[in-house]
Design a protein around this motif. Structure first.
Motif, PDB file in Angstrom:
ATOM      1  N   THR A  11      40.458  -0.689  34.728  1.00 39.15           N
ATOM      2  CA  THR A  11      39.302  -0.565  35.608  1.00 39.15           C
ATOM      3  C   THR A  11      39.389  -1.522  36.794  1.00 39.15           C
ATOM      4  OG1 THR A  11      38.096  -2.076  34.169  1.00 39.15           O
ATOM      5  CG2 THR A  11      37.764   0.283  33.813  1.00 39.15           C
ATOM      6  N   SER A  12      40.604  -1.855  37.209  1.00 40.18           N
ATOM      7  CA  SER A  12      40.752  -2.730  38.368  1.00 40.18           C
ATOM      8  C   SER A  12      40.532  -1.963  39.674  1.00 40.18           C
ATOM      9  CB  SER A  12      42.135  -3.390  38.364  1.00 40.18           C
ATOM     10  OG  SER A  12      43.146  -2.401  38.399  1.00 40.18           O
ATOM     11  N   ASP A  13      40.645  -0.649  39.633  1.00 38.80           N
ATOM     12  CA  ASP A  13      40.429   0.178  40.825  1.00 38.80           C
ATOM     13  C   ASP A  13      38.992   0.711  40.795  1.00 38.80           C
ATOM     14  OD1 ASP A  13      40.332   2.146  42.784  1.00 38.80           O
ATOM     15  OD2 ASP A  13      42.278   2.997  42.264  1.00 38.80           O
ATOM     16  N   PRO A  14      38.177   0.390  41.799  1.00 35.95           N
ATOM     17  CA  PRO A  14      36.777   0.838  41.816  1.00 35.95           C
ATOM     18  C   PRO A  14      36.629   2.359  41.761  1.00 35.95           C
ATOM     19  CG  PRO A  14      37.171  -0.763  43.565  1.00 35.95           C
ATOM     20  CD  PRO A  14      38.500  -0.454  42.954  1.00 35.95           C
ATOM     21  N   ASP A  15      37.579   3.093  42.347  1.00 34.57           N
ATOM     22  CA  ASP A  15      37.503   4.554  42.306  1.00 34.57           C
ATOM     23  C   ASP A  15      37.702   5.078  40.889  1.00 34.57           C
ATOM     24  OD1 ASP A  15      36.987   4.813  45.039  1.00 34.57           O
ATOM     25  OD2 ASP A  15      39.123   4.796  45.532  1.00 34.57           O
ATOM     26  N   VAL A  16      38.581   4.430  40.133  1.00 33.77           N
ATOM     27  CA  VAL A  16      38.792   4.820  38.731  1.00 33.77           C
ATOM     28  C   VAL A  16      37.506   4.582  37.941  1.00 33.77           C
ATOM     29  CG1 VAL A  16      40.053   4.279  36.614  1.00 33.77           C
ATOM     30  CG2 VAL A  16      41.290   4.450  38.779  1.00 33.77           C
ATOM     31  N   LEU A  38      32.921   6.737  35.026  1.00 33.17           N
ATOM     32  CA  LEU A  38      31.464   6.754  34.816  1.00 33.17           C
ATOM     33  C   LEU A  38      30.884   8.145  35.021  1.00 33.17           C
ATOM     34  CD1 LEU A  38      30.322   3.369  36.367  1.00 33.17           C
ATOM     35  CD2 LEU A  38      30.237   4.061  33.964  1.00 33.17           C
ATOM     36  N   TYR A  39      31.308   8.816  36.085  1.00 33.58           N
ATOM     37  CA  TYR A  39      30.814  10.181  36.312  1.00 33.58           C
ATOM     38  C   TYR A  39      31.218  11.109  35.174  1.00 33.58           C
ATOM     39  CZ  TYR A  39      29.418   9.031  41.114  1.00 33.58           C
ATOM     40  OH  TYR A  39      28.815   8.497  42.208  1.00 33.58           O
TER      41      TYR A  39
END
Length: 112
Positions: free
Chosen positions: A12-17, A22-23
């Motif tokens: 989860t280091s990439d905010p887009d991931v 979450l979605y």
């Protein structure tokens, strides 16, 4: 969400991931709750559906649920054989496949 969908196991280091996870988890949760409502309506009044048991049941049937939903919506995926052939050719040539790496590493070495 972390417990039910094991989100802590992803990088989860990439905010887009993080957003995608979450979605996906929220959508899954919404579908699960709506489906639980339908199941509860159809079941006898004395039947109880514990949340942990329902979550496990939903997860174990997720593939079938997606298949049924796809058919209902008129989605027709490409034939399996064609998909396998196409996907097998997409592998990046410089990236070794784990199975091939393991097979190569475990082969007996010839001594001269």
């Amino acid at each position: 969400l972390k417990t039910q969908y094991e989100l802590d196991k992803f990088d989860t280091s990439d905010p887009d991931v993080v957003k995608i996870l979450l979605y996906a988890a929220l959508l899954s949760l919404l579908v699960s709750r709506d489906l639980l409502g339908l199941v509860t309506e159809q079941a006898a009044d004395e039947i109880v559906f514990p949340p942990e048991r329902w979550a496990a049941t939903f997860r174990s049937h997720a593939q079938l649920i997606l298949h049924e939903l796809g058919e209902f919506l008129g989605y027709s995926p490409p034939p399996l054989l064609e998909r396998l052939i196409e996907d097998a050719q997409k592998i990046h040539q410089q990236r070794p496949i784990l199975q091939e790496t393991l097979a190569t590493a475990t082969q007996p070495r010839c001594e001269s």
